[in-house]
Design a protein around this motif. Structure first.
Motif, mmCIF file in Angstrom:
data_model
loop_
_atom_site.group_PDB
_atom_site.id
_atom_site.type_symbol
_atom_site.label_atom_id
_atom_site.label_comp_id
_atom_site.label_asym_id
_atom_site.label_seq_id
_atom_site.Cartn_x
_atom_site.Cartn_y
_atom_site.Cartn_z
ATOM 1 N N ARG A 297 0.830 -1.216 0.000
ATOM 2 C CA ARG A 297 0.000 0.000 0.000
ATOM 3 C C ARG A 297 0.857 1.255 0.000
ATOM 4 O O ARG A 297 0.557 2.227 -0.683
ATOM 5 N N ARG A 298 1.933 1.240 0.754
ATOM 6 C CA ARG A 298 2.806 2.400 0.864
ATOM 7 C C ARG A 298 3.526 2.707 -0.451
ATOM 8 O O ARG A 298 3.649 3.864 -0.846
ATOM 9 N N ASP A 299 4.020 1.683 -1.141
ATOM 10 C CA ASP A 299 4.884 1.887 -2.305
ATOM 11 C C ASP A 299 4.177 1.896 -3.652
ATOM 12 O O ASP A 299 4.758 2.330 -4.643
ATOM 13 N N ALA A 300 2.950 1.406 -3.707
ATOM 14 C CA ALA A 300 2.224 1.367 -4.986
ATOM 15 C C ALA A 300 1.980 2.789 -5.479
ATOM 16 O O ALA A 300 1.902 3.723 -4.672
ATOM 17 N N PRO A 301 1.895 2.995 -6.753
ATOM 18 C CA PRO A 301 1.899 2.030 -7.854
ATOM 19 C C PRO A 301 3.323 1.603 -8.235
ATOM 20 O O PRO A 301 4.243 2.413 -8.252
ATOM 21 N N PHE A 302 3.474 0.322 -8.561
ATOM 22 C CA PHE A 302 4.790 -0.247 -8.831
ATOM 23 C C PHE A 302 5.368 0.163 -10.172
ATOM 24 O O PHE A 302 6.571 0.117 -10.359
ATOM 25 N N TYR A 303 4.530 0.561 -11.112
ATOM 26 C CA TYR A 303 5.073 0.993 -12.402
ATOM 27 C C TYR A 303 5.765 2.348 -12.279
ATOM 28 O O TYR A 303 6.499 2.751 -13.175
ATOM 29 N N LYS A 304 5.578 3.041 -11.153
ATOM 30 C CA LYS A 304 6.237 4.332 -10.932
ATOM 31 C C LYS A 304 7.425 4.246 -9.971
ATOM 32 O O LYS A 304 8.324 5.062 -10.037
ATOM 33 N N CYS A 305 7.384 3.306 -9.052
ATOM 34 C CA CYS A 305 8.456 3.242 -8.050
ATOM 35 C C CYS A 305 9.617 2.448 -8.628
ATOM 36 O O CYS A 305 9.435 1.438 -9.271
ATOM 37 N N GLU A 306 10.796 2.895 -8.414
ATOM 38 C CA GLU A 306 11.960 2.229 -8.982
ATOM 39 C C GLU A 306 12.616 1.340 -7.942
ATOM 40 O O GLU A 306 13.295 1.822 -7.047
ATOM 41 N N GLY A 307 12.366 0.047 -8.051
ATOM 42 C CA GLY A 307 12.997 -0.920 -7.168
ATOM 43 C C GLY A 307 12.211 -1.315 -5.942
ATOM 44 O O GLY A 307 12.609 -2.232 -5.242
ATOM 45 N N CYS A 308 11.091 -0.650 -5.665
ATOM 46 C CA CYS A 308 10.371 -1.002 -4.434
ATOM 47 C C CYS A 308 9.683 -2.363 -4.552
ATOM 48 O O CYS A 308 9.598 -3.085 -3.562
ATOM 49 N N ALA A 309 9.221 -2.741 -5.732
ATOM 50 C CA ALA A 309 8.591 -4.051 -5.896
ATOM 51 C C ALA A 309 9.602 -5.160 -5.624
ATOM 52 O O ALA A 309 9.279 -6.174 -4.999
ATOM 53 N N GLU A 310 10.834 -4.946 -6.078
ATOM 54 C CA GLU A 310 11.881 -5.941 -5.856
ATOM 55 C C GLU A 310 12.205 -6.089 -4.370
ATOM 56 O O GLU A 310 12.427 -7.203 -3.894
ATOM 57 N N LYS A 311 12.229 -4.992 -3.633
ATOM 58 C CA LYS A 311 12.502 -5.064 -2.192
ATOM 59 C C LYS A 311 11.404 -5.838 -1.469
ATOM 60 O O LYS A 311 11.679 -6.657 -0.593
ATOM 61 N N ILE A 312 10.157 -5.576 -1.841
ATOM 62 C CA ILE A 312 9.034 -6.293 -1.230
ATOM 63 C C ILE A 312 9.104 -7.769 -1.593
ATOM 64 O O ILE A 312 8.880 -8.645 -0.750
ATOM 65 N N ALA A 313 9.448 -8.064 -2.840
ATOM 66 C CA ALA A 313 9.559 -9.457 -3.291
ATOM 67 C C ALA A 313 10.641 -10.203 -2.514
ATOM 68 O O ALA A 313 10.441 -11.346 -2.098
ATOM 69 N N GLN A 314 11.779 -9.557 -2.313
ATOM 70 C CA GLN A 314 12.860 -10.191 -1.555
ATOM 71 C C GLN A 314 12.420 -10.489 -0.124
ATOM 72 O O GLN A 314 12.712 -11.558 0.403
ATOM 73 N N ALA A 315 11.700 -9.545 0.484
ATOM 74 C CA ALA A 315 11.207 -9.761 1.844
ATOM 75 C C ALA A 315 10.235 -10.933 1.905
ATOM 76 O O ALA A 315 10.118 -11.596 2.932
#
Length: 169
Positions: free
Chosen positions: A81-99
């Motif tokens: 919720r904090r980092d979305a939308p993922f098409y705009k954030c650079e690298g935040c989806a990857e950090k969440i995925a790693q977690a």
């Protein structure tokens, strides 16, 4: 983008994995609605929200059938919720995925270019490096459940998991 050799290796890996034995964990995020030109968050219409849910579930099923096993992202709900939308954030989806323990990240968005014409874009990246492994876009003509689902299936089959064309990468 990746070289032909790297794409071939990824395709061989995903194609050669025994379906039951070696699933690769992937964070498959819900498909988002991109509305260029809007400032700040805008509430999503109920019909669009429902179709985004249908398309997101179809994307999870389609990639799961091709060797990427969706991981449970429920524990990361606050970060999503904090980092979305993922098409705009650079690298935040990857950090969440790693977690979440995922090796790969799958995310996408729909952009309405006319009332009955939508563009669906989906990207697959490595969670550790953020390197784009595959990506594709498809035009959805018609704003119905079936056209959205057809768009997801077509994109997965013909772009994300299609064999690379010879001498093109």
């Amino acid at each position: 983008m990746l070289s032909f050799r790297a794409l071939s290796a990824l395709a061989a890996l995903l194609v050669s994995l025994p379906a039951a034995a070696a699933q690769s964990p992937a964070a498959v995020f819900g498909i988002e609605l991109a509305e260029p030109g809007t400032i700040g968050p805008r509430p999503v219409k109920p019909e669009d929200a429902r179709r985004l849910g249908l398309a997101s579930e179809a994307l999870r099923r389609e990639v799961a059938g091709r060797g990427l096993e969706p991981v449970d992202l429920t524990p990361q709900a606050a970060a999503i919720r904090r980092d979305a939308p993922f098409y705009k954030c650079e690298g935040c989806a990857e950090k969440i995925a790693q977690a979440a323990g995922a090796a790969y990240v799958v995310y996408g968005y729909v952009q309405r270019s006319a009332p009955q014409v939508l563009n669906l874009t989906v990207t697959i990246t490595e969670a550790g490096s953020g390197k784009v492994l595959r990506g594709g876009q498809v035009v959805i003509q018609g704003d119905t459940d079936e056209t959205w689902l057809h768009g997801v299936r077509s994109l997965v089959k013909n772009r994300l998991f299609a064999e690379p064309l010879p001498n093109r990468s």
